[in-house]
Enzyme design. Structure first.
Site, PDB file in Angstrom:
ATOM      1  CD  GLU A 172      -1.757   1.533 -10.164  1.00  0.00           C
ATOM      2  OE1 GLU A 172      -2.552   0.577 -10.103  1.00  0.00           O
ATOM      3  OE2 GLU A 172      -1.739   2.518  -9.705  1.00  0.00           O
ATOM      4  CB  ILE A 218      -1.059  -0.010   1.135  1.00  0.00           C
ATOM      5  CG1 ILE A 218      -1.666  -1.156   1.282  1.00  0.00           C
ATOM      6  CG2 ILE A 218      -2.119   1.188   1.078  1.00  0.00           C
ATOM      7  CD1 ILE A 218      -2.598  -1.578  -0.057  1.00  0.00           C
ATOM      8  CB  THR A 219       1.561   3.650  -2.664  1.00  0.00           C
ATOM      9  OG1 THR A 219       2.442   2.692  -3.500  1.00  0.00           O
ATOM     10  CG2 THR A 219       2.371   4.938  -2.817  1.00  0.00           C
ATOM     11  N   GLY A 273      28.980   2.853 -18.651  1.00  0.00           N
ATOM     12  CA  GLY A 273      30.141   1.867 -18.301  1.00  0.00           C
ATOM     13  C   GLY A 273      30.191   1.730 -16.692  1.00  0.00           C
TER      14      GLY A 273
END
Length: 379
Positions: free
Chosen positions: A363, A158-159, A339
């Protein structure tokens, strides 16, 4: 490089200029510090909210800015090119406002100005520890008891978990399957709603998600969004738009990596000339730039369908799939072009490389996007 944009209104150009100004002033000098410390940038989000960027696609009458998705997604792209965590947070908050904005009762909708202005931050609680892709199989359950729903279960990934002021809780109020799922709007101080420690992530450390344990959480009946059993339909409709948000984040990340690698290739000399003039590097840059442009075109085509009120869910799946896969390829090539320097934190490409991976997962994984697209082709 400068991205040539065709926007629908003069106001839209001004909005994107404002976004660039905010990213320069509020984001660029802070992202490395916040990511290193894993600190959530709440005040930055408040600043964006007060500038009108947290309610862009919603009507002015509700406190939004009445911008088209075509414009809103390009704002996300610009934010993501500087700080993916902020762009993802804006996308998730926009998603979290969707249930109330489209299905909320008159009483629930009174909070929309604070939601869309960013004073109240939202979280979208659909996934569970044992069920992400199979959203219809969620097990968090709400039982009616007097004037409340009593909710028990665990939500995962859960953001804004532990930071949000309101939570959309998708839970089972009836039979098995999608028809038994409802959406409840829970305040952060709901008894029994218990945010856990944030996850330790490879990237997006400033906006890391957390589990939300619901231990007999009591949510009043009038916090039901839409009708009982309507939750799955609400969730899926919101995710169609949310996938466009993640695709926009991917385009912004890939554009930033392309620009940085190009600048490095023009300055870094080997064998007496800039490495960008060697065909091996020059062709990599050409492929990167083409992938970004193609992803943006696919994204904006889906957005214009949405703005026109036409079906767009399949095109959203295509945009999410292509843009996030492109971001992974482009950031990988950016590291390669630098690199050894691409592998150290002195250059941002290693962070973008780590961040791109999660966009293929959130999502709806890209495997789910392929499933959605293939089923639309085969019936």
């Amino acid at each position: 490089m400068t991205v040539e944009r065709l926007l629908p209104t003069p106001e839209a150009y001004d909005l994107l200029d404002l976004t660039r100004e905010l990213t320069t002033r509020e984001l660029a000098g802070r992202v490395d510090d916040f990511e290193a410390r894993g600190e959530f940038p709440r005040e930055v989000l408040r600043t964006l909210g007060r500038s009108g960027l947290l309610g862009l696609p919603y009507p002015e009458a509700d406190g939004g800015s009445a911008q088209s998705y075509e414009v809103y997604l390009q704002v996300l792209e610009i934010l993501a090119s500087t700080w993916l965590g902020i762009a993802e947070a804006v996308s998730v908050h926009t998603l979290s406002c969707f249930p109330v904005a489209l299905y909320g009762s008159e009483r629930q909708r009174k909070a929309l100005p604070e939601m869309l202005g960013g004073e109240l931050l939202g979280a979208y609680c659909l996934s569970e520890p044992h069920g992400g892709s199979d959203a219809a199989g969620l097990t968090t359950r709400a039982v009616s008891d007097g004037e409340d729903w009593v909710v028990t279960g665990t939500k995962a990934w859960i953001t804004h978990g532990g930071q949000a002021d309101f939570y959309n809780i998708f839970c089972r109020t009836g039979e098995d399957g999608p028809k038994g799922i409802s959406c409840l709007l829970a305040a952060a101080d709901t008894p029994g709603l218990l945010p856990q420690a944030t996850e330790r992530l490879m990237g997006l450390r400033s906006t890391a998600p957390a589990q939300i344990v619901l231990d007999g959480a009591r949510i009043p009946h009038d916090r039901l969004v839409g009708g009982e059993g309507q939750g799955f339909a609400i969730a899926m409709k919101a995710l169609d738009a949310g996938r466009l948000g993640i695709a926009a984040c991917a385009v912004g990340l890939a554009q930033a990596a392309t620009d940085y690698a190009t600048g490095y290739a023009k300055e870094r000399e080997q064998f007496g000339r800039p490495i960008g003039r060697f065909q091996g590097v020059g062709f990599m840059l050409a492929d990167m730039a083409t992938q970004v442009s193609a992803a943006r075109a696919l994204l904006l085509a889906a957005a214009r369908l949405k703005d026109a009120g036409r079906p767009f869910s399949i095109e959203a799946a295509k945009a999410k799939l292509f843009a996030t896969d492109a971001a992974m390829r482009v950031t990988t090539d950016a590291v390669q072009i630098l690199g050894g320097y691409g592998y150290v934190a002195d250059h941002p490409v290693e962070r973008w490389f780590r961040e791109a991976k999660v966009l293929q997962i959130v999502e709806g994984t890209n495997q789910i996007q392929r499933l959605v697209i293939s089923r639309s082709l085969t019936g």
